[in-house]
Design a protein around this motif. Structure first.
Motif: not given
Length: 140
Positions: A27, A29, A31-32, A34-35, A54, A75, A78-79
């Motif tokens: 991932s 970022t 984000k995925l 960590n989720s 996510e 998104d 952010d990537w």
């Protein structure tokens, strides 16, 4: 009836699947990554092991078909930032449009983890222990 052994076993399975999935996933970022988690839920008529991530994890897992709608531009922005790519006006839109037109190949990481790890014996043994505990309570 208490299902202590079953709940403990589901928590162990959830932890194992979560860790194996995190080992596979990349991932940009974070984000995925960590989720990704799990939880065991208990209601009056069920005990469930739920996978948490996510919403877009499903697109990573199953891919996106060509001709589907564009992913959110924010998104993609952010990537782009996370990848350290030069931010050019419209780049996120171009990438999103390409994803919509061409799609994304699936990874099937979670599916493969579940196929390669049969947890049915562990679940059956835990449930049997819980049933035996309950039966022993009925003895005089």
């Amino acid at each position: 009836m208490e299902y202590t052994n079953l709940i403990n076993t589901l928590n162990q399975i959830g932890l194992e699947v979560r860790n194996k999935y995190k080992d596979k996933i990349s991932s940009a970022t974070g984000k995925l990554y960590n989720s990704i988690d799990y939880k065991v839920t208990i209601s009056s008529d069920s005990i469930k092991l739920l996978f948490i991530a996510e919403d877009y994890w499903i697109n990573v897992e199953e891919g996106r078909k060509a001709g589907s709608k564009m992913p959110p531009i924010r998104d993609i922005e952010d990537w782009i930032i996370a990848k350290g790519l030069p931010e050019k006006k419209g780049l996120a839109y171009i990438i999103a449009r390409s994803i919509a037109e061409k799609g994304i190949k699936p990874t099937y990481y979670l599916r493969d983890i579940m196929i390669n790890n049969d947890f049915s014996d562990e679940i059956a043994k835990a449930l049997q222990k819980d049933i035996n505990i309950e039966i022993n309570k009925w003895k005089y």
